[in-house]
Design a protein around this motif. Structure first.
Motif, mmCIF file in Angstrom:
data_model
loop_
_atom_site.group_PDB
_atom_site.id
_atom_site.type_symbol
_atom_site.label_atom_id
_atom_site.label_comp_id
_atom_site.label_asym_id
_atom_site.label_seq_id
_atom_site.Cartn_x
_atom_site.Cartn_y
_atom_site.Cartn_z
ATOM 1 N N ASN A 457 7.679 12.526 -6.952
ATOM 2 C CA ASN A 457 7.517 11.511 -6.407
ATOM 3 C C ASN A 457 7.432 11.639 -4.683
ATOM 4 O OD1 ASN A 457 8.254 9.730 -8.457
ATOM 5 N ND2 ASN A 457 10.408 10.290 -8.456
ATOM 6 N N PHE A 458 6.806 10.474 -4.166
ATOM 7 C CA PHE A 458 6.815 10.832 -2.727
ATOM 8 C C PHE A 458 7.953 11.237 -1.846
ATOM 9 C CE2 PHE A 458 2.429 8.087 -2.454
ATOM 10 C CZ PHE A 458 1.898 9.328 -3.051
ATOM 11 N N ASP A 459 8.870 10.703 -2.376
ATOM 12 C CA ASP A 459 10.327 11.111 -1.634
ATOM 13 C C ASP A 459 10.734 12.400 -1.733
ATOM 14 O OD1 ASP A 459 10.486 8.378 -0.748
ATOM 15 O OD2 ASP A 459 11.726 7.510 -2.654
ATOM 16 N N ASN A 488 2.346 5.364 -10.494
ATOM 17 C CA ASN A 488 2.562 4.187 -9.920
ATOM 18 C C ASN A 488 2.516 4.200 -8.533
ATOM 19 O OD1 ASN A 488 3.086 3.412 -12.546
ATOM 20 N ND2 ASN A 488 5.271 3.821 -12.261
ATOM 21 N N VAL A 489 1.439 4.716 -7.983
ATOM 22 C CA VAL A 489 0.956 4.757 -6.544
ATOM 23 C C VAL A 489 0.256 3.731 -6.094
ATOM 24 C CG1 VAL A 489 -0.371 5.959 -4.592
ATOM 25 C CG2 VAL A 489 1.047 7.306 -6.435
ATOM 26 N N PHE A 490 0.217 2.947 -4.983
ATOM 27 C CA PHE A 490 -0.719 1.790 -4.668
ATOM 28 C C PHE A 490 -1.367 1.966 -3.296
ATOM 29 C CE2 PHE A 490 3.571 0.543 -3.646
ATOM 30 C CZ PHE A 490 3.477 -0.252 -2.326
ATOM 31 N N ASP A 491 -2.385 1.554 -3.027
ATOM 32 C CA ASP A 491 -3.280 1.345 -1.998
ATOM 33 C C ASP A 491 -2.443 0.350 -0.695
ATOM 34 O OD1 ASP A 491 -5.092 2.090 0.445
ATOM 35 O OD2 ASP A 491 -5.792 0.223 -0.175
ATOM 36 N N THR A 492 -2.262 0.631 0.188
ATOM 37 C CA THR A 492 -1.491 -0.449 1.118
ATOM 38 C C THR A 492 -2.685 -1.699 1.644
ATOM 39 O OG1 THR A 492 -2.052 0.761 3.147
ATOM 40 C CG2 THR A 492 0.083 1.132 1.976
ATOM 41 N N VAL A 509 -1.638 5.139 1.012
ATOM 42 C CA VAL A 509 -1.018 5.166 -0.535
ATOM 43 C C VAL A 509 0.321 5.072 -0.453
ATOM 44 C CG1 VAL A 509 -3.055 5.633 -1.938
ATOM 45 C CG2 VAL A 509 -1.300 7.534 -1.078
ATOM 46 N N LYS A 510 1.217 4.459 -0.913
ATOM 47 C CA LYS A 510 2.745 4.186 -1.132
ATOM 48 C C LYS A 510 3.068 4.484 -2.467
ATOM 49 C CE LYS A 510 4.968 1.688 1.535
ATOM 50 N NZ LYS A 510 5.690 0.513 2.247
ATOM 51 N N GLN A 511 4.503 4.980 -2.794
ATOM 52 C CA GLN A 511 4.928 4.727 -4.122
ATOM 53 C C GLN A 511 6.389 4.077 -3.704
ATOM 54 O OE1 GLN A 511 6.991 8.032 -5.704
ATOM 55 N NE2 GLN A 511 6.305 7.691 -7.882
ATOM 56 N N ASN A 512 6.569 2.792 -4.402
ATOM 57 C CA ASN A 512 7.938 2.051 -4.214
ATOM 58 C C ASN A 512 8.047 1.651 -2.757
ATOM 59 O OD1 ASN A 512 8.329 2.059 -6.865
ATOM 60 N ND2 ASN A 512 9.393 4.126 -6.741
ATOM 61 N N ASN A 513 8.940 2.163 -2.004
ATOM 62 C CA ASN A 513 9.124 2.087 -0.663
ATOM 63 C C ASN A 513 8.943 3.202 0.294
ATOM 64 O OD1 ASN A 513 9.922 -0.903 -0.889
ATOM 65 N ND2 ASN A 513 11.805 -0.177 -1.570
ATOM 66 N N SER A 514 8.288 4.191 -0.534
ATOM 67 C CA SER A 514 8.094 5.296 0.481
ATOM 68 C C SER A 514 7.078 5.100 1.759
ATOM 69 C CB SER A 514 7.365 6.441 -0.465
ATOM 70 O OG SER A 514 5.885 6.099 -0.435
ATOM 71 N N LYS A 515 7.155 6.091 2.724
ATOM 72 C CA LYS A 515 6.144 6.067 3.902
ATOM 73 C C LYS A 515 4.775 6.020 3.095
ATOM 74 C CE LYS A 515 6.231 11.029 4.883
ATOM 75 N NZ LYS A 515 6.227 11.991 6.271
ATOM 76 N N PRO A 516 3.886 5.738 3.918
ATOM 77 C CA PRO A 516 2.545 5.794 3.388
ATOM 78 C C PRO A 516 1.955 7.261 3.824
ATOM 79 C CG PRO A 516 2.498 4.301 5.512
ATOM 80 C CD PRO A 516 3.987 4.836 5.075
ATOM 81 N N PHE A 517 1.173 7.621 2.828
ATOM 82 C CA PHE A 517 0.321 8.825 2.963
ATOM 83 C C PHE A 517 -1.089 8.374 3.185
ATOM 84 C CE2 PHE A 517 4.154 10.833 1.370
ATOM 85 C CZ PHE A 517 4.158 12.051 1.932
ATOM 86 N N PRO A 518 -1.690 9.068 4.149
ATOM 87 C CA PRO A 518 -3.398 9.137 4.276
ATOM 88 C C PRO A 518 -3.801 9.833 2.966
ATOM 89 C CG PRO A 518 -2.459 10.441 6.006
ATOM 90 C CD PRO A 518 -1.289 9.807 5.257
ATOM 91 N N ALA A 519 -4.938 9.390 2.322
ATOM 92 C CA ALA A 519 -5.252 10.131 1.151
ATOM 93 C C ALA A 519 -6.895 10.080 1.296
ATOM 94 C CB ALA A 519 -4.891 9.516 -0.167
ATOM 95 N N LEU A 556 -3.134 13.401 1.672
ATOM 96 C CA LEU A 556 -3.415 13.966 0.123
ATOM 97 C C LEU A 556 -4.844 14.031 -0.291
ATOM 98 C CD1 LEU A 556 -1.158 11.128 -1.612
ATOM 99 C CD2 LEU A 556 -0.424 13.185 -0.455
ATOM 100 N N GLN A 557 -5.194 14.948 -0.620
ATOM 101 C CA GLN A 557 -6.574 15.295 -1.081
ATOM 102 C C GLN A 557 -6.899 15.393 -2.473
ATOM 103 O OE1 GLN A 557 -8.537 18.654 0.853
ATOM 104 N NE2 GLN A 557 -9.730 19.071 -0.695
ATOM 105 N N VAL A 558 -7.134 13.833 -2.991
ATOM 106 C CA VAL A 558 -7.218 13.556 -4.222
ATOM 107 C C VAL A 558 -8.283 14.079 -5.003
ATOM 108 C CG1 VAL A 558 -7.283 11.264 -5.638
ATOM 109 C CG2 VAL A 558 -6.200 11.175 -3.331
#
Length: 564
Positions: A457-459, A488-492, A509-519, A556-558
């Motif tokens: 998880n991002f957390d 369960n990741v989503f784009d902001t 991208v975020k997961q739930n209420n995590s901080k957003p990560f550039p990807a 994140l390097q997807v």
């Protein structure tokens, strides 16, 4: 693209690492996957020490090599340092020649011409030595199978010291000394040195004989790290130590030639990946487009202004190489379509005008589109020459053996090979190779696989974890960059296509209420619409640092993602 999750390591080892290192289960799992089971092993992994390098005299024939070189110096013989035209060979020649010249002036260098002489020790090189009064040749990154060439030199009164890392044949050359840890009767404990690495062990032995310490040799490690990165040897054990300290030299006090290449990029700190994709191709381009001597000249130049001019020249070679690479790749892809071969089991393409120096790169490019064993042919004198590349798990060398009735000569290993055939045999060979691949390739080898280290998880990525993950570097075979799966990741809502042709996809991208990560998802631009409206995705990626001016951010390097 096929996803596979690595097996969980022994839970007792993981728990021991959690307790003894005070790390999270994620870090402990990643360490255990890399064969680290104890506190001391972890300490050596995170804090490599030069004092842990093996004694060079454990290598078979090292004493003979040092004795012969010292004799040459004592009796004022001319020494020739000979090496292959690729990164490993040219860095090894730069390493050995610059070390010897630091205390002995009568040292010359020789890189064979890729097209006129081909790979390895050549009669032309030996004739050059004879014509110039040279009586000792130190060969680097080649020579272990040059039995007839060493005999030719012996007849001319020229001795050889061979420093190689390739697999020996049943017989080794009759040289004064043969340094190759892969020899069956060599007890050197680490077998995976590159050619430049074997050369470094020789200068380590010479230095010890001259009462110098390992610290005196640190300035040479920028060359060794570059060779390790480019030659894709396992970055474990000695290679990890050499790469770790070599990267420090590259980033703090590199030789002028490497500094000149670095100046072309706005990167604060080079990683091993930067060396692989930015420095190594430029060094390689010299031998591919012009001549490997240009690389040696750059890497041994001590005047920065001169080095900058040499680097500009080599950069032009690299730009030419890129143009050729793109042009030939496009022509090869069109050839596959025109021949209705999109659904075959192999790719075999040919054009007489394709540049021999880039056909190996083109073969790798074709695999990015058609994931299958690939050969790219071009005209070479009276024959056709090819570079072969393979996919994970498929032995292209064995496949070529089964086509040997159509081949004049071939060599290489499981994933890369070169071969020569008669023009008249092209269609016969192509048909036979397709038949062999079709009958031997497994279904799973026909789909690219992404190996996933852990589901996270991002957390899980707190500051301490990110700091420790950074210390897993330098990455490479044996210690690949960790690959994660996050569900369960989503784009902001800020996804956009970037790149010259909008071929890449940038998201936040975020997961739930995590901080957003550039990807960043390279070559996934066509997936932009799939990310819209907060759609949930399962995403596979590695972590990388994005450097812009003085700012360094984690992104994140997807590698792949699927919409749920």
């Amino acid at each position: 693209m096929r996803w596979s999750l690595k097996q969980n390591p022994d839970p007792e080892i993981v728990q021991h690492l959690i307790t003894s290192l005070n790390v999270t289960p994620l870090i402990a799992n990643l360490l255990a996957q890399r064969g680290i089971a104890t506190f001391n092993q972890a300490k050596k992994f995170f804090r490599p020490e030069l004092e842990d390098l093996c004694n060079p005299y454990l290598m078979k024939d090292m004493d003979k090599a040092v004795t012969r070189i010292e004799k040459a110096i004592l009796t004022n013989e001319r020494i020739l340092v000979f090496g292959d035209y690729d990164v490993d060979g040219t860095t090894a020649v730069a390493l050995m020649s610059s070390y010897l010249k630091s205390f002995y002036p009568d040292v010359d260098t020789y890189i064979p011409d890729r097209y006129a002489e081909g790979y390895g020790i050549s009669n032309q090189g030996i004739d050059y030595a004879e014509d110039n009064g040279i009586t000792l040749i130190i060969a680097l990154d080649c020579g272990i199978k040059s039995i007839d060439k060493i005999e030719y030199a012996t007849q001319k009164g020229i001795d050889f010291v061979i420093c190689d890392h390739h697999l020996p044949g049943d017989e080794v050359p009759n040289a004064v000394a043969v340094l190759d840890p892969k020899q069956k009767d060599c007890n050197y404990p680490f077998k995976e040195l590159c050619g430049c690495g074997v050369g470094f062990k020789l200068i380590q032995a010479l230095a010890a004989n001259r009462e110098e310490t390992i610290e005196d040799l640190i300035p040479y490690l920028d060359l060794v790290a570059t060779a390790i990165a480019a030659d894709i040897v396992p970055i474990v054990d000695e290679n990890r130590i050499l790469a770790y300290y070599g990267l420090q030299v590259i980033n703090s006090n590199p030789r002028p030639g490497i500094l000149a290449m670095k100046k072309q990029f706005a990167i604060k700190e080079f990683t091993i990946t930067d060396v692989v994709f930015k420095i190594a191709p430029r060094i390689n381009a010299a031998g591919r487009i012009k001549h490997g001597n240009y690389a040696v000249r750059l890497l041994t130049e001590f005047d920065l202004d001169e080095a900058i001019e040499f680097a500009k020249e080599i950069d032009e070679f690299n730009m030419n190489r890129r143009v050729l690479d793109q042009q030939i790749t496009e022509e090869a892809l069109n050839q596959i379509i025109e021949n209705n071969e999109e659904n075959t089991f192999s790719s075999v393409v040919y054009h007489e005008s394709w540049h021999k120096g880039v056909i190996g790169i083109v073969a790798s490019r074709l695999i990015e589109t058609y994931y299958r064993p690939t050969l790219v042919f071009t005209k070479s004198g009276d024959y056709l020459a090819a570079s072969a590349r393979s996919v994970k798990g498929f032995d292209v060398y064995q496949a070529l053996e089964k086509c040997s009735e159509h081949i004049i000569q071939f060599g290489g290993h499981m994933y890369a090979a070169g071969l020569t055939i008669k023009d008249s045999e092209y269609e016969n060979f192509k048909s036979k190779f397709e038949e062999v691949v079709k009958s031997t390739i497994c279904e799973e080898q026909q789909t690219e696989e992404i190996e996933i280290d852990a589901v996270v998880n991002f957390d899980d990525f707190d500051e301490k974890t990110l700091r420790i993950l950074k210390q897993f570097e330098p990455h490479g075979p044996g210690n690949m960059t960790p690959v994660f799966l996050t569900p369960n990741v989503f784009d902001t809502g800020n996804a956009q296509c970037i790149g010259k042709n909008n071929e890449h996809l940038r998201m936040f991208v975020k997961q739930n209420n995590s901080k957003p990560f550039p990807a960043i998802a390279f070559k996934k631009g066509e997936m932009l619409n799939a990310t819209k409206n907060l759609k949930l995705m399962n995403m596979v990626y590695s972590l990388s640092e994005n450097q812009w001016k003085d700012n360094v951010t984690i992104q994140l390097q997807v590698k792949d993602f699927v919409v749920n």
